[in-house]
Write a protein that holds these residues in place. Structure first.
Motif, PDB file in Angstrom:
ATOM      1  N   ALA A 195      44.059   9.023 -19.544  1.00 28.60           N
ATOM      2  CA  ALA A 195      44.636  10.160 -19.314  1.00 28.60           C
ATOM      3  C   ALA A 195      44.591  10.835 -17.782  1.00 28.60           C
ATOM      4  N   GLU A 196      44.389  10.037 -16.431  1.00 27.28           N
ATOM      5  CA  GLU A 196      45.221  10.394 -15.832  1.00 27.28           C
ATOM      6  C   GLU A 196      46.608   9.816 -15.081  1.00 27.28           C
ATOM      7  N   ILE A 197      46.940   8.531 -15.645  1.00 24.18           N
ATOM      8  CA  ILE A 197      48.089   8.191 -15.318  1.00 24.18           C
ATOM      9  C   ILE A 197      49.335   9.292 -16.251  1.00 24.18           C
ATOM     10  N   GLY A 198      48.995   9.554 -17.231  1.00 20.85           N
ATOM     11  CA  GLY A 198      50.023  11.079 -17.912  1.00 20.85           C
ATOM     12  C   GLY A 198      51.102   9.644 -18.698  1.00 20.85           C
ATOM     13  N   VAL A 199      50.847   8.979 -19.220  1.00 29.64           N
ATOM     14  CA  VAL A 199      51.902   7.822 -19.731  1.00 29.64           C
ATOM     15  C   VAL A 199      51.661   8.105 -21.155  1.00 29.64           C
ATOM     16  N   ALA A 200      51.883   7.958 -21.933  1.00 33.61           N
ATOM     17  CA  ALA A 200      51.748   7.770 -23.458  1.00 33.61           C
ATOM     18  C   ALA A 200      51.585   6.376 -23.902  1.00 33.61           C
ATOM     19  N   VAL A 201      50.510   6.784 -24.655  1.00 32.80           N
ATOM     20  CA  VAL A 201      50.001   5.309 -25.648  1.00 32.80           C
ATOM     21  C   VAL A 201      50.113   4.811 -26.721  1.00 32.80           C
ATOM     22  N   PRO A 202      51.259   4.495 -27.178  1.00 25.47           N
ATOM     23  CA  PRO A 202      52.337   4.203 -28.466  1.00 25.47           C
ATOM     24  C   PRO A 202      50.568   3.402 -29.208  1.00 25.47           C
ATOM     25  N   MET A 203      51.270   4.081 -30.790  1.00 26.93           N
ATOM     26  CA  MET A 203      50.305   2.627 -31.865  1.00 26.93           C
ATOM     27  C   MET A 203      50.911   2.749 -32.678  1.00 26.93           C
ATOM     28  N   THR A 204      50.737   1.734 -33.794  1.00 24.92           N
ATOM     29  CA  THR A 204      50.896   1.477 -34.961  1.00 24.92           C
ATOM     30  C   THR A 204      49.918   1.109 -35.452  1.00 24.92           C
ATOM     31  N   ILE A 205      50.064   1.719 -37.224  1.00 22.11           N
ATOM     32  CA  ILE A 205      49.539   1.102 -38.295  1.00 22.11           C
ATOM     33  C   ILE A 205      50.301   0.608 -39.613  1.00 22.11           C
ATOM     34  N   ALA A 206      49.811  -0.637 -40.159  1.00 23.96           N
ATOM     35  CA  ALA A 206      49.405  -1.116 -41.014  1.00 23.96           C
ATOM     36  C   ALA A 206      50.997  -1.798 -41.188  1.00 23.96           C
ATOM     37  N   LEU A 207      51.919  -2.245 -40.202  1.00 24.50           N
ATOM     38  CA  LEU A 207      52.720  -2.926 -39.917  1.00 24.50           C
ATOM     39  C   LEU A 207      52.374  -4.684 -40.062  1.00 24.50           C
ATOM     40  N   PRO A 208      53.636  -5.288 -41.161  1.00 21.14           N
ATOM     41  CA  PRO A 208      53.112  -6.564 -41.558  1.00 21.14           C
ATOM     42  C   PRO A 208      53.080  -7.244 -39.536  1.00 21.14           C
ATOM     43  N   PRO A 209      51.662  -8.086 -40.060  1.00 23.51           N
ATOM     44  CA  PRO A 209      51.317  -9.349 -39.329  1.00 23.51           C
ATOM     45  C   PRO A 209      52.503 -10.063 -38.975  1.00 23.51           C
ATOM     46  N   PRO A 210      52.207 -10.588 -37.296  1.00 24.03           N
ATOM     47  CA  PRO A 210      52.955 -11.349 -36.646  1.00 24.03           C
ATOM     48  C   PRO A 210      53.054 -13.100 -37.017  1.00 24.03           C
ATOM     49  N   GLU A 211      54.295 -13.794 -37.221  1.00 19.40           N
ATOM     50  CA  GLU A 211      54.556 -14.529 -37.528  1.00 19.40           C
ATOM     51  C   GLU A 211      53.494 -15.852 -37.661  1.00 19.40           C
ATOM     52  N   ASP A 212      52.939 -15.718 -36.494  1.00 19.90           N
ATOM     53  CA  ASP A 212      52.185 -16.798 -35.978  1.00 19.90           C
ATOM     54  C   ASP A 212      50.635 -16.355 -36.438  1.00 19.90           C
ATOM     55  N   ARG A 213      50.025 -15.440 -37.231  1.00 19.53           N
ATOM     56  CA  ARG A 213      48.847 -15.022 -37.945  1.00 19.53           C
ATOM     57  C   ARG A 213      49.099 -14.175 -38.505  1.00 19.53           C
ATOM     58  N   SER A 214      47.508 -14.644 -39.379  1.00 24.20           N
ATOM     59  CA  SER A 214      48.089 -13.049 -40.952  1.00 24.20           C
ATOM     60  C   SER A 214      46.447 -13.424 -41.088  1.00 24.20           C
ATOM     61  N   PHE A 215      46.189 -11.975 -41.500  1.00 20.07           N
ATOM     62  CA  PHE A 215      44.913 -11.191 -41.293  1.00 20.07           C
ATOM     63  C   PHE A 215      44.210 -11.896 -42.559  1.00 20.07           C
ATOM     64  N   ALA A 216      44.342 -13.088 -43.435  1.00 15.56           N
ATOM     65  CA  ALA A 216      43.890 -14.240 -43.912  1.00 15.56           C
ATOM     66  C   ALA A 216      42.894 -15.071 -42.864  1.00 15.56           C
ATOM     67  N   ASP A 217      43.394 -15.544 -41.652  1.00 17.03           N
ATOM     68  CA  ASP A 217      43.026 -16.510 -40.690  1.00 17.03           C
ATOM     69  C   ASP A 217      41.641 -16.249 -39.593  1.00 17.03           C
TER      70      ASP A 217
END
Length: 241
Positions: free
Chosen positions: A124-146
């Protein structure tokens, strides 16, 4: 920093998605042993990965100003790190888990960044946005099954939440005094301030009558420049042996 993101997510989900329902919000690893101890409806946010968001890295320095608008210090820009959460719902019936996941997804899709009124501490002090994303495809180097295999549990429906949090821990460099209206004054050391004497051999006369210093000599010094050295050399050559 990570604990502040946890608290912001906990508050956001309880107020906006769960609407005050008696549902536990936990951050434990969803292992078999943990799942066997769950005895109440629970939403679990498991932090399974931390890595830098190199696409948001900036170069250069940021200025820090005082009350008069003068630069007093410089510091490196914040570096963003992606915190990846595996969100799961735990109830006795799969239908209830699906309803919880639907509510969570609808809530998180309304925001592209953590709401400013939900941020606490240094976020809250630095006053910079904290972006977030939801339910995007996972990176190629990992999967949720792993991830589930590493936890030793059974695969469950889940949402992948990624929060890019800024980290401002970096050295601070103090700025020098500002340049005034008089500008910068330059000078040369080792040369007398008075007008140099026009000693023979240190100046040459131009066609328009001006006298310019000879290259390799210092104005105001004795006649020991190039001309005198050349003359001395010629004298040695003309002496009989």
């Amino acid at each position: 920093m990570i604990h502040e993101v946890d608290e912001s997510l906990r508050t956001l989900l309880r107020d906006d998605a769960l609407e005050g329902a008696q549902i536990v919000v936990a951050f434990d690893a969803p292992t078999r042993d943990w799942a066997a101890k769950v005895n109440a409806p629970t939403v679990n946010l498991y932090l399974y990965d931390i890595r830098e968001d190199t696409r948001r890295r900036e170069r250069g320095l940021h200025n820090a100003y005082d009350e008069a608008g003068v630069v007093v210090a410089r510091r490196r820009p914040p570096r963003y790190f992606k915190l990846s959460y595996l969100i799961t719902a735990w109830t006795k019936r799969p239908e209830d888990e699906h309803r919880l996941l639907s509510s969570l997804l609808a809530c998180l899709l309304r925001y592209e960044a953590l709401p400013a009124d939900r941020l606490t501490g240094s976020l809250a002090e630095i006053g910079v946005a904290v972006p977030m994303t939801i339910a995007l495809p996972p990176p190629e180097d990992r999967s949720f099954a792993d991830v589930w295999s590493a936890l030793g549990g059974e695969l469950k429906p889940s949402l992948d939440l990624v929060v890019s949090v800024p980290v401002t821990a970096s050295p601070v460099y103090e700025a020098g005094p500002p340049v005034g209206e008089e500008g910068v004054r330059l000078g040369f050391s080792g040369i007398p301030p008075e007008r140099p004497s026009e000693a023979e051999g240190t100046y040459r006369k131009t066609p328009d009558g001006r006298r310019l210093p000879v290259y390799g000599t210092r104005p105001g010094a004795p006649a020991a420049g190039i001309a005198s050295r050349v003359a001395e050399g010629r004298g040695r050559e003309e002496r009989p042996e």
